[in-house]
Design an enzyme around this catalytic site. Structure first.
Site, mmCIF file in Angstrom:
data_model
loop_
_atom_site.group_PDB
_atom_site.id
_atom_site.type_symbol
_atom_site.label_atom_id
_atom_site.label_comp_id
_atom_site.label_asym_id
_atom_site.label_seq_id
_atom_site.Cartn_x
_atom_site.Cartn_y
_atom_site.Cartn_z
ATOM 1 N N ASP A 75 0.847 -1.190 0.000
ATOM 2 C CA ASP A 75 0.000 0.000 0.000
ATOM 3 C C ASP A 75 0.882 1.239 0.000
ATOM 4 O OD1 ASP A 75 -2.384 1.358 -0.066
ATOM 5 O OD2 ASP A 75 -2.663 1.349 2.104
ATOM 6 N N HIS A 98 -3.529 14.010 1.137
ATOM 7 C CA HIS A 98 -3.780 13.068 2.232
ATOM 8 C C HIS A 98 -2.584 13.020 3.185
ATOM 9 C CE1 HIS A 98 -5.016 9.494 4.434
ATOM 10 N NE2 HIS A 98 -3.870 8.915 4.128
ATOM 11 N N GLU A 130 -10.307 4.092 3.827
ATOM 12 C CA GLU A 130 -9.446 4.861 2.938
ATOM 13 C C GLU A 130 -9.862 4.521 1.517
ATOM 14 O OE1 GLU A 130 -5.273 4.332 4.000
ATOM 15 O OE2 GLU A 130 -5.498 5.852 5.570
ATOM 16 N N GLU A 181 -9.218 4.209 -2.113
ATOM 17 C CA GLU A 181 -7.971 4.083 -2.881
ATOM 18 C C GLU A 181 -8.258 3.424 -4.229
ATOM 19 O OE1 GLU A 181 -4.618 2.413 -0.888
ATOM 20 O OE2 GLU A 181 -5.229 3.114 1.100
ATOM 21 N N ASP A 219 -9.072 0.559 2.126
ATOM 22 C CA ASP A 219 -8.090 0.165 3.146
ATOM 23 C C ASP A 219 -8.668 0.535 4.517
ATOM 24 O OD1 ASP A 219 -5.823 -0.346 4.660
ATOM 25 O OD2 ASP A 219 -4.841 1.535 4.080
ATOM 26 N N ARG A 223 -7.729 3.880 13.416
ATOM 27 C CA ARG A 223 -6.802 4.991 13.653
ATOM 28 C C ARG A 223 -6.186 4.980 15.042
ATOM 29 N NH1 ARG A 223 -5.668 5.980 8.574
ATOM 30 N NH2 ARG A 223 -7.465 6.695 7.381
ATOM 31 N N GLN A 239 -3.554 2.273 14.977
ATOM 32 C CA GLN A 239 -2.488 2.740 14.086
ATOM 33 C C GLN A 239 -1.605 3.799 14.763
ATOM 34 O OE1 GLN A 239 -4.055 4.653 10.575
ATOM 35 N NE2 GLN A 239 -2.044 5.112 9.709
ATOM 36 N N LYS A 250 -4.244 -1.915 10.181
ATOM 37 C CA LYS A 250 -4.610 -2.013 8.768
ATOM 38 C C LYS A 250 -4.876 -3.451 8.322
ATOM 39 C CE LYS A 250 -3.351 2.284 7.346
ATOM 40 N NZ LYS A 250 -4.197 3.173 6.532
ATOM 41 N N THR A 294 -8.967 -5.537 3.904
ATOM 42 C CA THR A 294 -8.885 -4.585 2.791
ATOM 43 C C THR A 294 -9.878 -5.069 1.750
ATOM 44 O OG1 THR A 294 -6.516 -4.305 3.213
ATOM 45 C CG2 THR A 294 -7.342 -3.533 1.085
ATOM 46 N N THR A 316 -4.704 6.668 0.130
ATOM 47 C CA THR A 316 -5.972 7.404 0.134
ATOM 48 C C THR A 316 -5.987 8.476 -0.941
ATOM 49 O OG1 THR A 316 -6.014 7.094 2.507
ATOM 50 C CG2 THR A 316 -7.551 8.708 1.601
ATOM 51 N N GLU A 363 -9.607 12.540 7.935
ATOM 52 C CA GLU A 363 -9.459 13.879 7.367
ATOM 53 C C GLU A 363 -10.796 14.613 7.324
ATOM 54 O OE1 GLU A 363 -6.818 14.025 3.636
ATOM 55 O OE2 GLU A 363 -7.359 11.927 3.856
HETATM 56 CA CA CA Z 1 -3.870 3.140 2.813
#
Ligand code: CA
Length: 431
Positions: free
Chosen positions: A137, A144, A210, A212, A244, A248, A251, A264, A268, A362, A376
């Site tokens: 990834d 981002h 996310e 993507e 994804d 948070r 993470q 993560k 996915t 992202t 975000e």
């Molecule tokens: Ca990602």
């Protein structure tokens, strides 16, 4: 049906047709799965094994019997339960296959033989299109990366010093790449808010998405053999929408110094239809601009048509949260090109294998309404997002459903649909 050569034959490059070819199929001119798209997926019908199909309109073309009727050796590839054997054949075979599928859907003389093998989408079950080999990834959106930098490291520069010199990435967990529609169990793990003295264990309280683009890779290389930028297209087969899912809180506590891990790797999601890079030719756009210029091995070169080998893609996204569209990111804002990402991930001699998958990172633009994740969009939970039913959200709640959709310009004013990638959050299972 007339016999045709087996797929791996090297086909001469065909000039781009001046207009979308007419087809005997009953398709609306603006169908996002029209004759210019033709994405590949893996499907089954009741009581049959998964196999490869091509989506056209609201139907799936069952490729194996079409090829078997014509006595084509390639039928074996279409009988496979993943796209991997087809991906292994390489770019010449991909082009031949696209020409063959286009021809049998356009040329009226194939209609009687092909029409019985067009199945309604509502009658099929979709499966994961690839056995994911290696999964990487990236982090290719400057907007981002800057926003996350401001949120996670408010006392530092938003971008790390390396960010504009190399496409930053990490190796993810290929075994937990799942098909769109798969439920997402809220992950548990360690989290430690900045104000807490010690970590605690429990269900993530800051579960996020996310939005993507996922790149499906084919062909193969030898160990030690880098893929130069001007040959990256030989390995870039197509794209899927990728979500994804990201915890948070897990993470933020775990990511220093080795990068994302359990925040993560729990899941996915990818969309079922792999839209080929050939179908996205009209969507190629210049990158927004790279300053400073990257090192030579990452620098694009002019192509025959006056473009660059380091091109971007004009793909529009829609992020829907419980039925409300909350964001519309645009892929054309991405800083690093797909070819630069593939070249960088092999520059040390790491191999390419059929079924490799890499995510773009992202997709976020400069405006708030183009941010591709809820971290975000809610600015780390400080600015709640209002949904259509009047409720407010910062991060995902159990039962929430997120649907990502995307489409790109096709030739002659058509649209190329990427379909959708969805998932619903289910309650945590504590150990
Ligand atoms: Ca990602």
């Amino acid at each position: 049906m007339p016999r045709r050569d087996a797929l791996p034959r090297l086909a001469a490059m065909q000039p781009t047709p001046s207009s979308t070819p007419p087809t005997w199929l009953d398709l609306a001119a603006d169908d996002p799965f029209g004759i210019d798209n033709l994405p590949y997926g893996v499907f089954s019908t009741e009581g049959t094994a998964p196999r490869v199909g091509v989506r056209v309109g609201d139907r799936v073309l069952d490729l194996a019997p079409c090829a078997e009727d014509a006595g084509m050796e390639s039928a074996l590839v279409w009988r496979a339960e993943t796209l991997n054997p087809f991906l292994a054949l390489g770019a010449h075979a991909w082009r031949s296959a696209r020409e063959w599928v286009t021809e049998i859907l356009v040329n009226d003389s194939y209609r009687d033989a092909v029409e019985p093998h067009l199945l309604p989408l509502s009658d099929v079950t979709m499966h994961l299109p690839i056995a994911v080999a290696d999964y990487v990834d990236f982090y290719a959106s400057e907007h981002h990366a800057s926003n996350v930098g401001r949120i996670f490291r408010p006392d530092s520069e938003p971008l790390t010093p390396n960010w504009k010199h190399l496409p930053i990435g990490y190796h993810g967990r290929s075994g937990t790449v799942v098909l769109s529609g798969t439920d997402i169990v809220r992950p548990c793990g360690q989290r430690k808010p900045p104000t807490a003295d010690a970590p605690t264990f429990g269900a993530s309280q800051r579960l996020d998405i996310e939005a993507e683009l996922g790149f499906v890779v084919g062909g193969s290389t030898d160990l030690g053999e880098p893929v130069p930028l001007d040959r990256a297209d030989e390995h870039l087969f197509g794209v899927v929408i990728l979500n994804d899912w990201s915890a948070r809180d897990i993470q933020a506590w775990e990511y220093v110094p080795l990068g994302p891990f359990l925040g993560k790797s729990f899941a996915t999601s990818i969309s079922p239809w792999v839209v080929t890079m050939d179908a996205l030719r009209a969507a190629r756009v210049p990158l927004p601009g790279q300053d400073p210029a990257p090192l030579d091995y990452l620098r694009g070169a002019p192509t025959e048509d006056g473009a660059s080998t380091a091109y971007g893609l004009d793909i529009d996204y829609e992020v829907e949260w419980n039925g409300t569209v909350v964001s519309r990111p645009a892929y054309r804002d991405m800083y690093w090109s797909p070819a630069q990402m593939l070249t960088h991930l092999t520059v040390n001699g790491a191999t390419v294998r059929p079924g490799d998958l890499f995510g773009s990172g992202t997709v976020s633009g400069p405006a708030k309404e183009t941010r591709g994740c809820f971290l975000e969009l809610s600015w780390s939970g400080q600015e709640p997002v209002r949904l259509g039913d009047g409720s407010e959200r910062t991060f995902l709640e159990d039962g929430d459903t997120v649907v990502l959709r995307a489409s790109a310009p096709g030739p002659h004013g058509t649209r190329i649909g990427l379909g959708e990638c969805s998932g619903t959050v289910r309650p945590a299972r504590t150990p």
